[in-house]
Design a protein around this motif. Structure first.
Motif, PDB file in Angstrom:
ATOM      1  N   PRO A   1       0.807  -1.229   0.000  1.00 43.78           N
ATOM      2  CA  PRO A   1       0.000   0.000   0.000  1.00 43.78           C
ATOM      3  C   PRO A   1       0.840   1.280   0.000  1.00 43.78           C
ATOM      4  N   LEU A   2       2.111   1.190   0.399  1.00 43.90           N
ATOM      5  CA  LEU A   2       2.953   2.385   0.480  1.00 43.90           C
ATOM      6  C   LEU A   2       3.645   2.704  -0.844  1.00 43.90           C
ATOM      7  N   ILE A   3       3.699   1.753  -1.754  1.00 40.95           N
ATOM      8  CA  ILE A   3       4.471   1.935  -2.986  1.00 40.95           C
ATOM      9  C   ILE A   3       3.956   3.102  -3.836  1.00 40.95           C
ATOM     10  N   PRO A   4       2.640   3.280  -4.002  1.00 43.42           N
ATOM     11  CA  PRO A   4       2.188   4.445  -4.765  1.00 43.42           C
ATOM     12  C   PRO A   4       2.680   5.770  -4.180  1.00 43.42           C
ATOM     13  N   ILE A   5       2.790   5.841  -2.841  1.00 42.60           N
ATOM     14  CA  ILE A   5       3.298   7.063  -2.204  1.00 42.60           C
ATOM     15  C   ILE A   5       4.774   7.246  -2.543  1.00 42.60           C
ATOM     16  N   VAL A   6       5.524   6.121  -2.526  1.00 43.20           N
ATOM     17  CA  VAL A   6       6.944   6.173  -2.870  1.00 43.20           C
ATOM     18  C   VAL A   6       7.129   6.660  -4.305  1.00 43.20           C
ATOM     19  N   VAL A   7       6.343   6.116  -5.228  1.00 43.57           N
ATOM     20  CA  VAL A   7       6.452   6.494  -6.638  1.00 43.57           C
ATOM     21  C   VAL A   7       6.066   7.958  -6.830  1.00 43.57           C
ATOM     22  N   ALA A   8       4.971   8.380  -6.165  1.00 45.65           N
ATOM     23  CA  ALA A   8       4.514   9.762  -6.301  1.00 45.65           C
ATOM     24  C   ALA A   8       5.551  10.757  -5.787  1.00 45.65           C
ATOM     25  N   ALA A   9       6.318  10.333  -4.776  1.00 44.95           N
ATOM     26  CA  ALA A   9       7.355  11.209  -4.219  1.00 44.95           C
ATOM     27  C   ALA A   9       8.627  11.195  -5.056  1.00 44.95           C
ATOM     28  N   GLY A  10       8.660  10.377  -6.104  1.00 42.50           N
ATOM     29  CA  GLY A  10       9.844  10.298  -6.951  1.00 42.50           C
ATOM     30  C   GLY A  10      10.843   9.256  -6.500  1.00 42.50           C
ATOM     31  N   GLY A  11      10.374   8.258  -5.748  1.00 41.81           N
ATOM     32  CA  GLY A  11      11.257   7.217  -5.238  1.00 41.81           C
ATOM     33  C   GLY A  11      11.748   6.295  -6.341  1.00 41.81           C
ATOM     34  N   HIS A  12      12.992   5.857  -6.216  1.00 41.33           N
ATOM     35  CA  HIS A  12      13.606   4.964  -7.204  1.00 41.33           C
ATOM     36  C   HIS A  12      13.669   3.555  -6.615  1.00 41.33           C
ATOM     37  N   PRO A  13      13.200   2.515  -7.336  1.00 43.57           N
ATOM     38  CA  PRO A  13      13.179   1.155  -6.791  1.00 43.57           C
ATOM     39  C   PRO A  13      14.547   0.653  -6.341  1.00 43.57           C
ATOM     40  N   MET A  14      15.614   0.950  -7.100  1.00 44.77           N
ATOM     41  CA  MET A  14      16.935   0.478  -6.694  1.00 44.77           C
ATOM     42  C   MET A  14      17.391   1.150  -5.406  1.00 44.77           C
ATOM     43  N   ALA A  15      17.192   2.455  -5.312  1.00 44.86           N
ATOM     44  CA  ALA A  15      17.574   3.173  -4.095  1.00 44.86           C
ATOM     45  C   ALA A  15      16.809   2.636  -2.896  1.00 44.86           C
ATOM     46  N   PHE A  16      15.530   2.381  -3.075  1.00 45.74           N
ATOM     47  CA  PHE A  16      14.689   1.849  -2.007  1.00 45.74           C
ATOM     48  C   PHE A  16      15.210   0.488  -1.548  1.00 45.74           C
ATOM     49  N   GLY A  17      15.466  -0.391  -2.500  1.00 45.70           N
ATOM     50  CA  GLY A  17      15.934  -1.734  -2.165  1.00 45.70           C
ATOM     51  C   GLY A  17      17.307  -1.743  -1.511  1.00 45.70           C
ATOM     52  N   LEU A  18      18.219  -0.898  -1.995  1.00 45.66           N
ATOM     53  CA  LEU A  18      19.565  -0.859  -1.427  1.00 45.66           C
ATOM     54  C   LEU A  18      19.550  -0.343   0.011  1.00 45.66           C
ATOM     55  N   LEU A  19      18.714   0.642   0.302  1.00 47.83           N
ATOM     56  CA  LEU A  19      18.629   1.146   1.676  1.00 47.83           C
ATOM     57  C   LEU A  19      18.002   0.104   2.608  1.00 47.83           C
TER      58      LEU A  19
END
Length: 506
Positions: free
Chosen positions: A142-160
């Motif tokens: 449920p949080l992924i749409p918020i991450v995408v809307a904020a300009g989140g990058h999947p690789m950066a998210f996964g690495l952190l």
């Protein structure tokens, strides 16, 4: 007589302890006996759990350190179904806002199945046999749409997530937080997850049936699944619930006219990481920048903080299902965090869509079947490879009559049972009720951290337990965890009715 009975008992206890120590010195191969040497299949499986001696960071080999049994196929099958569904859900949630189509989703799911198979074999099947499989972080969806809307990058998210997970694993923070969680808090968490999960799957099945204008199919599938589950419980064959329920649900739905056809043919995904992180291929995002890491930082902290209650629930389920003297084969929280973090790091670099956590659709059926982690892990890897290359099983796994009943009988109903078992004795019901209440208010991570703090302070639950805790365990560590989690949730707007503190997340 009174003077001699005590020494006799002491001698008997010492003899039993000595015999147990001598047994522990023998290898698994030396202690293994064929199933025909036992009165029942259950006795044989329990004996297998008791004689295993898994080795951390050293090779654990089939037949020398563990064996494959028929029961291992059940959690492997449930895990594969769950993996296809969960990775597909994450990939689809990302794909929509990014403008990516179904072809991207299908190819990335296939890619992830092959990635996870490699890490399952290396860790859970070979060098860390008490690490549960690294699955998918369902609560993050449920949080992924918020991450995408904020300009989140999947690789950066996964690495952190991988980096924070390794820090928690190395510091043994996961097991520490688990030890601070009482039975009441843990039981309430299991009850909440089990109830919410069951309700959601029933609703999804009815929504699917209504979409094809055959609502009666959902009722028939669920009703027959209930009867089957009750019979399996009566016959003490509950470990067969997943395959038989999937077969029953799929057969009933198809026989009653529900449409189904195989669409995904054999094939392989693109195995080049540069394809997935190209600016015009794969994710079409290119490589992350420093700003990309800053944007996803709060979500990565929240994701790893949510690991502890998730891992704890899976470990507790094993403890309830396994017999005595099986501590050495039970899931190790810190080892699981280590393998999950490493798998997350490399999976993100390679281009996968998965965000990892402890694999619930594997460990819960495995615990019911009284099987250790390694053998079923190897079979899960094999099933994932077959599903990825063959393609057709992916269509069957995500068909609603099969998917919904598999998750209900394989994960959520067992979680409910475990939660009720943990809240049967002592002053656990207060804590359990508060966990459910506060989890319903925000989410399970908030409910767990708040109730752990209240319980350890002695405001609810067992007062005796609270008085025996040190100052660090009583309020400092639970307080820090609650403040950090609540602060992160407030920052990104996850507290109901309260706008996000950080403007970019509003």
């Amino acid at each position: 007589m009174g003077n001699t009975s005590k020494p006799v008992h002491e001698v008997k206890d010492k003899l039993q302890e000595s015999a147990h120590e001598q047994t522990n010195e023998l290898s698994y191969e030396q202690q293994h006996k064929p199933s025909s040497a036992f009165n029942s299949r259950e006795e044989y499986l329990e004996h297998e759990l008791q004689i295993m001696a898994p080795k951390r960071w050293r090779p654990n080999l089939p037949f020398r350190d563990y064996r494959f049994e028929l029961e291992d196929t059940i959690p492997a099958m449930a895990a594969t179904i769950g993996k296809v569904v969960m990775v597909g859900a994450i990939a689809a949630t990302f794909a929509g806002p990014l403008g990516l189509g179904e072809a991207f989703i299908l190819e990335n799911v296939r890619y992830e199945l092959l990635i996870v198979a490699f890490f399952i074999i290396i860790f859970s099947g070979f060098i860390l046999p008490t690490a549960n499989l690294a699955g998918t972080h369902g609560p993050l969806i449920p949080l992924i749409p918020i991450v995408v809307a904020a300009g989140g990058h999947p690789m950066a998210f996964g690495l952190l997530i991988g980096a924070f997970g390794l820090i928690l694993a190395i510091s043994k923070g996961g097991s520490m937080l688990a030890n601070l969680t009482s039975k009441g808090v843990c039981g309430g968490l299991l009850l909440y997850l089990g109830f919410v999960g069951t309700i959601s799957q029933v609703k999804k099945l009815f929504a699917w049936a209504e979409s094809i204008e055959m609502s009666y199919i959902a009722f028939a599938v669920i009703f027959c699944t209930i009867i089957l589950y009750a019979l399996l419980e009566h016959w003490r064959k509950r470990w067969l619930a997943v395959p038989l329920s999937c077969l029953l649900g799929g057969t009933i739905a198809f026989a009653m006219g529900a449409p189904f056809e195989f669409q995904t043919g054999p094939g392989l995904p693109n195995m080049n990481p540069m394809y997935w992180w190209g600016e015009n291929t794969g994710w079409m995002l290119g490589l992350p920048t420093l700003e990309s890491f800053i944007v996803v930082l709060p979500f990565a902290i929240l994701a790893v903080a949510m690991w502890s209650p998730d891992f704890l629930g899976h470990q507790v389920f094993q403890k309830i299902s396994y017999p005595a003297r099986t501590e050495k084969v039970q899931m190790n929280i810190d080892d699981t965090m280590t393998s999950a973090s490493i798998r997350q790091t490399f999976g993100s670099i390679l281009g996968g869509a998965n965000f990892t956590s402890s694999w619930g659709t594997y460990i819960v059926p495995a615990a019911i079947a009284k099987r250790p982690i390694p053998a079923g892990a190897i079979l899960t890897a094999l099933f994932c490879i077959i599903a990825a290359i063959w393609g057709y099983p992916m269509d069957l796994a995500i068909w609603q009559p099969v998917l919904c009943v598999a998750l209900v009988v394989g994960v959520f109903i067992p979680l409910l049972e475990a939660g009720m078992e943990m809240t049967r004795e002592g002053k656990t019901t207060q804590s359990a009720a508060i966990v459910v209440f506060s989890s319903a208010l925000v989410n399970p991570a908030f409910g767990w951290s708040l109730t752990m703090l209240l319980d350890n302070l002695g405001l609810i639950g067992c007062k005796t337990r609270s008085s025996e805790l040190s100052k660090m365990s009583r309020w400092i560590l639970p307080g820090i965890m609650f403040v950090v989690l609540t602060g992160v949730m407030a920052a990104v707007g996850l507290l109901p009715g309260i706008p996000a503190i950080i403007p970019s997340f509003r």
